[in-house]
Design an enzyme around this catalytic site. Structure first.
Site, short mmCIF file in Angstrom:
data_model
loop_
_atom_site.label_atom_id
_atom_site.label_comp_id
_atom_site.label_asym_id
_atom_site.label_seq_id
_atom_site.Cartn_x
_atom_site.Cartn_y
_atom_site.Cartn_z
N SER A 9 0.81 -1.22 0.00
CA SER A 9 0.00 0.00 0.00
C SER A 9 0.84 1.27 0.00
CB SER A 9 -0.96 0.02 1.20
OG SER A 9 -0.25 0.16 2.41
N LYS A 42 0.52 4.32 6.76
CA LYS A 42 -0.11 5.19 5.78
C LYS A 42 0.36 6.63 5.98
CE LYS A 42 -3.11 2.20 3.91
NZ LYS A 42 -2.47 1.00 4.48
#
Length: 202
Positions: free
Chosen positions: A120, A157
């Site tokens: 990700s 993230k």
């Protein structure tokens, strides 16, 4: 400044805990180890150790005790693998080992390494299997890479806050941003990414 005998005992206990399990003890654990009646007594000793430069305290963390650079086991960073739901990120069962890392590689100095799972954050140069160097801090700014715990899941993230809303943004268009309303969903910042180490694959 010279430490008292009790301060030396507490410092030795902290170092032992960091060396054995990769994380500092909580105030409650210090209380149990030394027979203090309340966490306040432990806190007073910790603040005295901080004033004398023997330790550093990190606000907002139950295990927010850091040994200063160059104090033995603190130069070795614990490596965190998969994190079990609901357990502290530096719990002993998560640790894959310890790595000696030159503190000059990163600024600020990291507190642990996290093995990254998934793609990700690929476009930020963080790949599956990489070791993310993480500094424990409850304070975070927009645009920083964070290790975040959402409910019982841990993810890496970009952090973005707009008003009361928080978004955790991937660096890969194949993944969807995670929108969080902290009033309805638990969000804990476990730390800030300060660098990446990549193990060479054979």
């Amino acid at each position: 400044m010279k430490l008292t005998a009790r301060q030396q005992e507490i410092l030795a206990f902290i170092r032992g805990q960091v060396e054995e399990r990769g994380s500092a003890p909580t105030r409650e654990e210090i209380c149990r180890a030394f027979g203090f009646r309340s966490p306040y007594a432990a806190e007073c000793h910790l603040r005295a150790l901080t004033r004398k430069g023997a330790i550093e305290l990190v606000s907002g963390s139950a295990r927010g005790i850091r040994l200063p650079r160059g104090s033995g086991p603190a130069d070795e960073l614990p490596l965190v693998g998969r994190v079990a739901a609901g357990a502290p990120i530096l719990a002993v069962e998560h640790l894959e080992g310890r790595y000696r890392v030159d503190p000059r590689l990163f600024h600020p100095r990291p507190d642990y390494l996290l093995r990254v799972r998934g793609e990700s954050m690929r476009d930020a140069g963080i790949l599956d299997g990489d070791l993310l160097a993480v500094r424990q801090s409850p304070e975070v700014r927009n645009g920083q890479i964070v290790v975040a715990r959402i409910d019982d899941e841990v993810t890496v993230k970009y952090f973005q806050r707009t008003g009361d809303r928080v978004s955790l943004l991937p660096a890969n268009p194949d993944f969807t941003p995670i929108a969080i309303d902290p009033g309805h969903r638990e969000l804990v910042i476990e730390g800030i990414g300060v660098g990446v180490l990549r193990a060479l694959k054979e």
